[in-house]
Design a protein around this motif. Structure first.
Motif, PDB file in Angstrom:
ATOM      1  N   LEU A  90       0.981  -0.961   0.060  1.00  0.00           N
ATOM      2  CA  LEU A  90       0.130   0.116   0.064  1.00  0.00           C
ATOM      3  C   LEU A  90       0.987   1.461  -0.094  1.00  0.00           C
ATOM      4  O   LEU A  90       2.015   1.040  -0.041  1.00  0.00           O
ATOM      5  N   LYS A  91       0.209   2.443  -0.068  1.00  0.00           N
ATOM      6  CA  LYS A  91       1.081   3.663  -0.096  1.00  0.00           C
ATOM      7  C   LYS A  91       0.840   4.544   1.011  1.00  0.00           C
ATOM      8  O   LYS A  91      -0.015   4.326   1.684  1.00  0.00           O
ATOM      9  N   VAL A  92       2.090   5.445   1.251  1.00  0.00           N
ATOM     10  CA  VAL A  92       2.033   6.108   2.448  1.00  0.00           C
ATOM     11  C   VAL A  92       2.117   7.548   2.142  1.00  0.00           C
ATOM     12  O   VAL A  92       2.891   7.911   1.362  1.00  0.00           O
ATOM     13  N   ARG A  93       1.121   8.322   2.813  1.00  0.00           N
ATOM     14  CA  ARG A  93       1.440   9.725   2.724  1.00  0.00           C
ATOM     15  C   ARG A  93       1.682  10.284   4.351  1.00  0.00           C
ATOM     16  O   ARG A  93       1.111   9.979   5.081  1.00  0.00           O
ATOM     17  N   THR A  94       2.909  10.921   4.175  1.00  0.00           N
ATOM     18  CA  THR A  94       3.276  11.490   5.672  1.00  0.00           C
ATOM     19  C   THR A  94       3.063  13.082   5.656  1.00  0.00           C
ATOM     20  O   THR A  94       3.540  13.463   4.906  1.00  0.00           O
ATOM     21  N   TYR A  95       2.646  13.117   6.848  1.00  0.00           N
ATOM     22  CA  TYR A  95       2.387  14.725   7.079  1.00  0.00           C
ATOM     23  C   TYR A  95       3.424  15.073   8.106  1.00  0.00           C
ATOM     24  O   TYR A  95       3.753  14.485   9.004  1.00  0.00           O
ATOM     25  N   LEU A  96       4.028  16.238   7.874  1.00  0.00           N
ATOM     26  CA  LEU A  96       4.983  16.877   8.615  1.00  0.00           C
ATOM     27  C   LEU A  96       4.544  18.379   9.231  1.00  0.00           C
ATOM     28  O   LEU A  96       3.717  19.066   8.201  1.00  0.00           O
ATOM     29  N   LEU A  97       4.794  18.536  10.398  1.00  0.00           N
ATOM     30  CA  LEU A  97       4.182  19.944  10.891  1.00  0.00           C
ATOM     31  C   LEU A  97       5.249  20.918  10.807  1.00  0.00           C
ATOM     32  O   LEU A  97       6.388  20.733  11.148  1.00  0.00           O
ATOM     33  N   LEU A  98       5.207  22.003  10.021  1.00  0.00           N
ATOM     34  CA  LEU A  98       6.206  22.859   9.746  1.00  0.00           C
ATOM     35  C   LEU A  98       5.924  24.193  11.010  1.00  0.00           C
ATOM     36  O   LEU A  98       4.968  24.489  10.974  1.00  0.00           O
ATOM     37  N   LYS A  99       6.845  24.116  11.934  1.00  0.00           N
ATOM     38  CA  LYS A  99       6.690  24.965  12.901  1.00  0.00           C
ATOM     39  C   LYS A  99       5.793  24.660  14.044  1.00  0.00           C
ATOM     40  O   LYS A  99       4.892  25.209  14.309  1.00  0.00           O
ATOM     41  N   PHE A 134      14.130  11.904   6.616  1.00  0.00           N
ATOM     42  CA  PHE A 134      13.755  10.734   7.507  1.00  0.00           C
ATOM     43  C   PHE A 134      12.591  10.022   6.704  1.00  0.00           C
ATOM     44  O   PHE A 134      12.498   8.911   6.832  1.00  0.00           O
ATOM     45  N   ALA A 135      11.534  10.872   6.540  1.00  0.00           N
ATOM     46  CA  ALA A 135      10.233  10.222   6.162  1.00  0.00           C
ATOM     47  C   ALA A 135      10.512   9.509   4.710  1.00  0.00           C
ATOM     48  O   ALA A 135       9.666   8.667   4.043  1.00  0.00           O
ATOM     49  N   ASP A 136      11.399  10.074   4.007  1.00  0.00           N
ATOM     50  CA  ASP A 136      11.435   9.617   2.399  1.00  0.00           C
ATOM     51  C   ASP A 136      11.577   8.048   2.305  1.00  0.00           C
ATOM     52  O   ASP A 136      11.091   7.581   1.458  1.00  0.00           O
ATOM     53  N   GLU A 137      12.292   7.476   3.322  1.00  0.00           N
ATOM     54  CA  GLU A 137      12.287   6.053   3.203  1.00  0.00           C
ATOM     55  C   GLU A 137      11.134   5.103   3.164  1.00  0.00           C
ATOM     56  O   GLU A 137      11.000   4.375   2.580  1.00  0.00           O
ATOM     57  N   PHE A 138      10.007   5.810   3.882  1.00  0.00           N
ATOM     58  CA  PHE A 138       8.851   4.893   3.920  1.00  0.00           C
ATOM     59  C   PHE A 138       7.464   5.740   3.272  1.00  0.00           C
ATOM     60  O   PHE A 138       6.365   5.277   3.722  1.00  0.00           O
ATOM     61  N   SER A 139       7.945   6.663   2.787  1.00  0.00           N
ATOM     62  CA  SER A 139       6.644   7.571   2.104  1.00  0.00           C
ATOM     63  C   SER A 139       6.794   7.673   0.520  1.00  0.00           C
ATOM     64  O   SER A 139       7.678   7.788   0.004  1.00  0.00           O
ATOM     65  N   ASP A 140       5.609   7.718  -0.048  1.00  0.00           N
ATOM     66  CA  ASP A 140       5.345   7.918  -1.463  1.00  0.00           C
ATOM     67  C   ASP A 140       5.190   9.485  -1.579  1.00  0.00           C
ATOM     68  O   ASP A 140       5.410   9.943  -2.689  1.00  0.00           O
ATOM     69  N   GLU A 141       4.483  10.009  -0.547  1.00  0.00           N
ATOM     70  CA  GLU A 141       4.205  11.471  -0.755  1.00  0.00           C
ATOM     71  C   GLU A 141       4.536  11.955   0.600  1.00  0.00           C
ATOM     72  O   GLU A 141       4.191  11.267   1.787  1.00  0.00           O
TER      73      GLU A 141
END
Ligand code: SF4
Ligand SMILES: [Zn+2]
Length: 334
Positions: free
Chosen positions: A172-181, A200-207
């Protein structure tokens, strides 16, 4: 007086564009009213106002009526996003029969997306999900201290990584959310944190979707904001994170800021906000950093802001002293 919201109705729904197999396509977004995020019930994350979208009692019957409402609005869009203000995979929030019905009703979609905290991402659960599914993980930051102290996330970056790798393993696919600030971070520390977190997130994220802090009502972040102890990030900072990360990762980079251009959300001088936000949207589809080439004289104010914060060693809102409305706790437009 607070509006009485029926548990049998969706919180909101709308249509938008997103990518399906690399093509800009129609998407339907639905926000379901549920009993809410399990973590929010014990305090929750410092910037999260989702508790406001949750209700104490939502029965299976109510959830079925919400699905009926969504189906009336659904016009065959290839992409459906289902948000629950919590975790779609938490059985207490979305009971298994409801999850099964949603997946069945939208089984013809090319892509379906929902969010989950990592503790609900398990091998046996993943095996029951269609291969069209993208699971959105709210990693927020790859720094364990920021996650714990600034955000109070209740899990570690490693927990998200484990969940992300399991999802990928299941096809399946992963979209990872990051919080800026996140709260307490200066603008420049926030930029560095987001750039590191993207790697860090790139290893397991499609987006990887960068969510700039949006000061939501009833949150700890709002208390800090009202006291002048934080400023929502500049759009320049968001563009900087995207520019610096672009070309260094395999994942698609994107951002779709809530509250952009208001004092509660990511903003610049006011004159260039719309143009900048449009350029971020274009970049989110094209991945071409040329789309981020917006110009405005306030880039100098942003640079001065970064320098001043560094010298003063504070994350407080340095513009606040010049803005009486904000100093009085009134909102400009957000
Ligand atoms: S940000 Fe996500 S995990 Fe945190 S309280 Fe809100 S819904 Fe729950
Ligand atoms: Zn400007």
């Amino acid at each position: 007086m607070k509006e009485k919201r029926s548990p049998a109705n969706l919180e909101a729904s709308w249509k938008e564009k997103d990518l399906v197999s690399g093509k800009v396509s129609d998407a339907m977004v639905m926000i379901m009213r549920t009993s809410g995020c399990c973590w929010a019930k014990t305090g929750g994350c410092t910037m999260c106002g989702y508790r406001q979208a949750s209700l104490n009692v939502v029965t299976e019957d109510d959830l079925n009526k919400q699905i009926d409402e969504a189906l009336l609005k659904y016009k065959g869009e290839p992409f459906v996003k289902i948000y629950t203000s919590g975790s779609f995979l938490d059985e207490k929030e979305i009971p298994i029969p409801i999850r099964e019905r949603i997946l069945k009703e939208f089984s013809g979609c090319e892509r379906i997306l929902f969010e989950s905290r990592p503790e609900f991402v398990k091998k046996d659960v993943l095996a029951t999900l269609p291969k069209t599914a993208t699971i959105a993980l709210g990693l927020e930051s790859s720094d364990p201290d920021i996650l714990k102290i600034s955000i109070n996330k209740g899990f570690t970056p490693e927990d998200s990584r484990r969940a992300g790798l399991l999802i990928k393993e299941a096809g399946l696919k992963v979209r990872t959310y990051l919080l800026l600030k996140p709260p307490f971070l200066t603008e420049s520390a926030a930029i560095e944190d987001a750039v590191r977190s993207v790697k860090f997130a790139d290893e397991f994220s499609d987006e990887i979707s960068i969510n700039p802090l949006n000061v939501q009502r009833g949150t700890y972040a709002e208390r800090l904001w009202r006291a002048g102890e934080l400023r929502a990030p500049w759009i320049w900072s968001l563009a900087e994170v995207l520019r610096r990360s672009s070309g260094n990762v395999n994942a698609r980079l994107m951002s779709s800021p809530s509250g952009g251009g208001t004092s509660r959300g990511v903003h610049n001088c006011g004159n260039c906000d719309k143009e900048m936000l449009d350029s971020i949207e274009r970049f989110s589809f094209s991945q071409n950093i040329k789309d981020l080439n917006t110009k405005c004289a306030c880039v100098k104010d942003w640079q001065t802001y970064l320098d001043s914060e560094r010298i003063l060693g504070t994350a407080a809102d340095l513009e606040r002293g010049f803005d009486n409305d904000l100093a009085l706790g009134r909102e400009r437009d957000g």
